[in-house]
Structure formats: structure tokens, C-alpha cells
Design a protein around this motif. Structure first.
Motif, PDB file in Angstrom:
ATOM      1  N   GLY A   1      51.871  37.905  32.543  1.00 41.68           N
ATOM      2  CA  GLY A   1      51.520  38.993  31.636  1.00 41.68           C
ATOM      3  C   GLY A   1      50.625  40.029  32.293  1.00 41.68           C
ATOM      4  O   GLY A   1      50.374  39.989  33.500  1.00 41.68           O
ATOM      5  N   LYS A   2      50.115  40.951  31.485  1.00 40.69           N
ATOM      6  CA  LYS A   2      49.314  42.055  32.008  1.00 40.69           C
ATOM      7  C   LYS A   2      48.100  41.551  32.787  1.00 40.69           C
ATOM      8  O   LYS A   2      47.814  42.030  33.882  1.00 40.69           O
ATOM      9  CB  LYS A   2      48.869  42.973  30.867  1.00 40.69           C
ATOM     10  N   LEU A   3      47.393  40.588  32.217  1.00 36.53           N
ATOM     11  CA  LEU A   3      46.180  40.088  32.856  1.00 36.53           C
ATOM     12  C   LEU A   3      46.518  39.360  34.162  1.00 36.53           C
ATOM     13  O   LEU A   3      45.861  39.565  35.195  1.00 36.53           O
ATOM     14  CB  LEU A   3      45.421  39.158  31.915  1.00 36.53           C
ATOM     15  N   GLY A   4      47.547  38.526  34.127  1.00 34.66           N
ATOM     16  CA  GLY A   4      47.936  37.782  35.314  1.00 34.66           C
ATOM     17  C   GLY A   4      48.420  38.696  36.431  1.00 34.66           C
ATOM     18  O   GLY A   4      48.065  38.512  37.600  1.00 34.66           O
ATOM     19  N   THR A   5      49.217  39.705  36.071  1.00 34.94           N
ATOM     20  CA  THR A   5      49.729  40.643  37.073  1.00 34.94           C
ATOM     21  C   THR A   5      48.600  41.481  37.648  1.00 34.94           C
ATOM     22  O   THR A   5      48.544  41.717  38.865  1.00 34.94           O
ATOM     23  CB  THR A   5      50.798  41.557  36.446  1.00 34.94           C
ATOM     24  N   ALA A   6      47.684  41.926  36.769  1.00 36.32           N
ATOM     25  CA  ALA A   6      46.551  42.719  37.252  1.00 36.32           C
ATOM     26  C   ALA A   6      45.653  41.895  38.167  1.00 36.32           C
ATOM     27  O   ALA A   6      45.159  42.396  39.189  1.00 36.32           O
ATOM     28  CB  ALA A   6      45.743  43.250  36.071  1.00 36.32           C
ATOM     29  N   SER A   7      45.468  40.624  37.826  1.00 37.38           N
ATOM     30  CA  SER A   7      44.640  39.746  38.662  1.00 37.38           C
ATOM     31  C   SER A   7      45.276  39.545  40.031  1.00 37.38           C
ATOM     32  O   SER A   7      44.594  39.582  41.061  1.00 37.38           O
ATOM     33  CB  SER A   7      44.438  38.393  37.971  1.00 37.38           C
ATOM     34  N   MET A   8      46.583  39.334  40.047  1.00 36.17           N
ATOM     35  CA  MET A   8      47.282  39.174  41.326  1.00 36.17           C
ATOM     36  C   MET A   8      47.215  40.471  42.122  1.00 36.17           C
ATOM     37  O   MET A   8      47.044  40.457  43.347  1.00 36.17           O
ATOM     38  CB  MET A   8      48.735  38.777  41.076  1.00 36.17           C
ATOM     39  N   GLY A   9      47.337  41.600  41.434  1.00 36.10           N
ATOM     40  CA  GLY A   9      47.216  42.887  42.105  1.00 36.10           C
ATOM     41  C   GLY A   9      45.847  43.065  42.733  1.00 36.10           C
ATOM     42  O   GLY A   9      45.729  43.590  43.853  1.00 36.10           O
ATOM     43  N   SER A  10      44.803  42.620  42.040  1.00 35.08           N
ATOM     44  CA  SER A  10      43.445  42.721  42.587  1.00 35.08           C
ATOM     45  C   SER A  10      43.295  41.898  43.855  1.00 35.08           C
ATOM     46  O   SER A  10      42.667  42.333  44.823  1.00 35.08           O
ATOM     47  CB  SER A  10      42.416  42.263  41.543  1.00 35.08           C
ATOM     48  N   LEU A  11      43.886  40.693  43.846  1.00 35.27           N
ATOM     49  CA  LEU A  11      43.810  39.829  45.027  1.00 35.27           C
ATOM     50  C   LEU A  11      44.571  40.448  46.200  1.00 35.27           C
ATOM     51  O   LEU A  11      44.075  40.467  47.336  1.00 35.27           O
ATOM     52  CB  LEU A  11      44.378  38.451  44.696  1.00 35.27           C
ATOM     53  N   ILE A  12      45.770  40.970  45.927  1.00 39.94           N
ATOM     54  CA  ILE A  12      46.561  41.619  46.983  1.00 39.94           C
ATOM     55  C   ILE A  12      45.799  42.811  47.548  1.00 39.94           C
ATOM     56  O   ILE A  12      45.717  42.997  48.767  1.00 39.94           O
ATOM     57  CB  ILE A  12      47.935  42.058  46.431  1.00 39.94           C
ATOM     58  N   GLY A  13      45.228  43.630  46.662  1.00 42.30           N
ATOM     59  CA  GLY A  13      44.483  44.804  47.102  1.00 42.30           C
ATOM     60  C   GLY A  13      43.257  44.442  47.911  1.00 42.30           C
ATOM     61  O   GLY A  13      42.953  45.093  48.923  1.00 42.30           O
ATOM     62  N   LEU A  14      42.551  43.397  47.493  1.00 46.08           N
ATOM     63  CA  LEU A  14      41.355  42.958  48.207  1.00 46.08           C
ATOM     64  C   LEU A  14      41.689  42.549  49.635  1.00 46.08           C
ATOM     65  O   LEU A  14      41.051  42.991  50.600  1.00 46.08           O
ATOM     66  CB  LEU A  14      40.711  41.789  47.453  1.00 46.08           C
ATOM     67  N   ILE A  15      42.705  41.702  49.775  1.00 46.00           N
ATOM     68  CA  ILE A  15      43.091  41.229  51.115  1.00 46.00           C
ATOM     69  C   ILE A  15      43.629  42.375  51.965  1.00 46.00           C
ATOM     70  O   ILE A  15      43.282  42.508  53.145  1.00 46.00           O
ATOM     71  CB  ILE A  15      44.134  40.098  51.008  1.00 46.00           C
ATOM     72  N   ALA A  16      44.489  43.209  51.368  1.00 47.61           N
ATOM     73  CA  ALA A  16      45.079  44.330  52.108  1.00 47.61           C
ATOM     74  C   ALA A  16      44.010  45.260  52.650  1.00 47.61           C
ATOM     75  O   ALA A  16      44.109  45.763  53.777  1.00 47.61           O
ATOM     76  CB  ALA A  16      46.051  45.094  51.212  1.00 47.61           C
ATOM     77  N   SER A  17      42.978  45.492  51.864  1.00 44.64           N
ATOM     78  CA  SER A  17      41.894  46.371  52.286  1.00 44.64           C
ATOM     79  C   SER A  17      41.102  45.761  53.436  1.00 44.64           C
ATOM     80  O   SER A  17      40.689  46.462  54.365  1.00 44.64           O
ATOM     81  CB  SER A  17      40.971  46.662  51.099  1.00 44.64           C
ATOM     82  N   LEU A  18      40.909  44.450  53.400  1.00 44.50           N
ATOM     83  CA  LEU A  18      40.123  43.778  54.438  1.00 44.50           C
ATOM     84  C   LEU A  18      40.852  43.710  55.779  1.00 44.50           C
ATOM     85  O   LEU A  18      40.225  43.558  56.822  1.00 44.50           O
ATOM     86  CB  LEU A  18      39.753  42.363  53.988  1.00 44.50           C
ATOM     87  N   VAL A  19      42.194  43.813  55.750  1.00 45.19           N
ATOM     88  CA  VAL A  19      42.957  43.733  57.003  1.00 45.19           C
ATOM     89  C   VAL A  19      43.722  45.020  57.315  1.00 45.19           C
ATOM     90  O   VAL A  19      44.446  45.092  58.305  1.00 45.19           O
ATOM     91  CB  VAL A  19      43.926  42.523  56.995  1.00 45.19           C
TER      92      VAL A  19
END
Length: 263
Positions: A135-153
Motif C-alpha cells: 500500500g501507500k505506506l509500504g511503497t513510500a517506506s521502500m522508496g525511502s530506503l531505496i533513496g537513502l541507499i542510492a544517495s549514499l552510493v
């Protein structure tokens, strides 16, 4: 000569992106670290500038890639809109976190990530489809994790978002196309975050905008735009499976070399 090196880096990133579907950041970041080190950039800022500049160049390449996939109707824009807020939040947090980390720590994070991606490519691992998109919350949470890692590398996130979408029952064509569009908010938010955090730092090289080094950005962005179509053309004429394994070997060498440099 310096600009020529950036042009070569961008050309290589563009070809590999079109040929193997890997993010340009996996090529651009280590090359920028090598170039910036040879130019005697301040050691404490080298990795930050490499990450910020890589994300800035991905803005240009992701626009081109997303447009190409959109024309082929491979982008689920509803999913992009659903995941984008989490992506932006996670990426900005990643940029802020990176600004607080020592360049040695960032090199270690990047090296370990390269080894993981190399292993995934060498084994040709693709997750099995097990569920629907959360759902919205789960997808947004996964997006946050992807964005966090992508930014760090310093990557566009394709190596993370494509497996996630395939796991959520997207076929590979839609997963890759949608991931290409997701790369744009990652790149914009990441580059913005590194610019803002870098503006507060002194002792940065001339022609820097925060942690984005403009000469490198211009050379890489121009070259990658020109060569990405060539990579896509070659993908239909070269043994991509073999090339992926060779590229995985290269990533192992890059990752291990970066770790060795920290010893």
C-alpha cells in the motif's frame, strides 16, 4: 586533459547503462574518486564531491532514459507517483547523512555495495515474484530506503528498484522502464541535497556548486547522453550475459581496490 577524462567516464557510463542496464554511478563514482585524487582535491571532500556529481549527471541520463521508456509505454507512472515522495525524503536524508560521514566511511559503504552488486550480476540473481505492490505506506517506506541507499552510493537506484518491482509481480520490461523514471526524483533530490550540504563547507575546489563539481558534471552528462543509445544498439548484437559477468569481475576489482586503499 581533465575534461577529456570526464568525457571518457561519461562515455563509458552511457554505453554500459544502455548495454547492461547498470546505473552509471557504479562507473562514474570510482572514476571520479581516481580523478579527484590525482588532482589533489581535499581528501576529506573527495567522496562527497564524487557522489554529488554522480547524482547530478544522473538527472540528465534519467530524463533521456525515462523518455525512451515512456515512448515504448514501459513506465507505470502511477507507481512512480506513489513511490516518489518516499524516494525524495529518503534521498535527502541520505545526502544529509553523507555530509556527516567521513570520506573513509563513504568509501567503505560504496565498496561493499559494489561487491554486492557484482555478486548479483555474476549469479544473475532475480527475485521471484511473490506479492503485489504494498500500500501507500509500504511503497513510500521502500522508496525511502531505496533513496537513502542510492544517495549514499551516488547511483540512480536501478539496482534496487528493479528487483523490488520484479518481486512485486512487475515483468522485467515494466520494472526497468518504471525504475528509469524513478531515477529522476532520486537524482534531483540527491544532487540538491549534496549542493545544499556542500555550500556550508569551505575549502572546496573552484567551479564547485556545493558538492557538485561543474566541469565533471558537464563532461560526463554530455558524453553519456551521446553514448547511451550506442549501448542499447550493442545490446542486441553482443553476448550480454557474458559481458555482465565480465563487468561483475570489474566491479569486484573496483570494490576490493577501494577497500584495500583504506587499510
Amino acid at each position: 586533459m581533465e575534461f577529456l577524462l570526464y568525457f571518457i567516464a561519461g562515455a563509458g557510463a552511457g554505453i554500459l547503462s544502455g548495454l547492461l542496464g547498470v546505473g552509471g554511478g557504479t562507473v562514474i563514482v570510482p572514476m571520479l574518486v581516481f580523478i579527484f585524487t590525482s588532482l589533489a582535491f581535499p581528501e576529506q571532500h573527495i567522496m562527497h564531491i564524487a557522489l554529488g556529481t554522480s547524482l547530478a549527471t544522473i538527472i540528465v541520463t534519467s530524463i533521456s532514459s525515462a523518455r525512451a521508456h515512456h515512448r515504448k509505454q514501459n513506465v507505470h507512472w502511477s507507481v512512480v507517483r506513489l513511490i516518489a515522495p518516499g524516494i525524495v525524503i529518503g534521498t535527502l536524508l541520505g545526502a544529509a547523512l553523507a555530509s556527516e560521514l567521513d570520506t573513509t566511511v563513504l568509501k567503505c559503504i560504496f565498496a561493499v555495495f559494489m561487491l554486492l552488486i557484482a555478486t548479483q550480476m555474476a549469479l544473475n540473481f532475480t527475485p521471484a515474484a511473490h506479492r503485489q505492490l504494498p500500500g501507500k505506506l509500504g511503497t513510500a517506506s521502500m522508496g525511502s530506503l531505496i533513496g537513502l541507499i542510492a544517495s549514499l552510493v551516488g547511483i540512480g537506484g536501478g539496482s534496487l528498484s528493479v528487483p523490488f518491482l520484479i518481486y512485486c509481480n512487475f515483468n522485467a520490461r515494466y520494472a526497468i522502464g518504471t525504475s528509469a523514471a524513478i531515477g529522476l526524483p532520486i537524482a534531483v533530490a540527491g544532487a540538491t541535497g549534496f549542493i545544499i550540504t556542500g555550500l556550508a563547507e569551505g575549502n572546496l575546489p573552484q567551479y564547485s556548486l556545493g558538492y557538485v563539481y561543474l566541469p565533471a558534471f558537464l563532461g560526463i552528462a554530455l558524453a553519456s547522453m551521446l553514448t547511451a543509445p550506442l549501448g542499447a544498439y550493442l545490446a542486441h548484437r553482443l553476448p550480454v550475459a557474458v559481458l555482465k559477468k565480465l563487468f561483475a569481475l570489474l566491479l569486484y576489482v573496483v570494490g576490493l581496490k577501494m577497500l584495500w586503499s583504506l587499510v
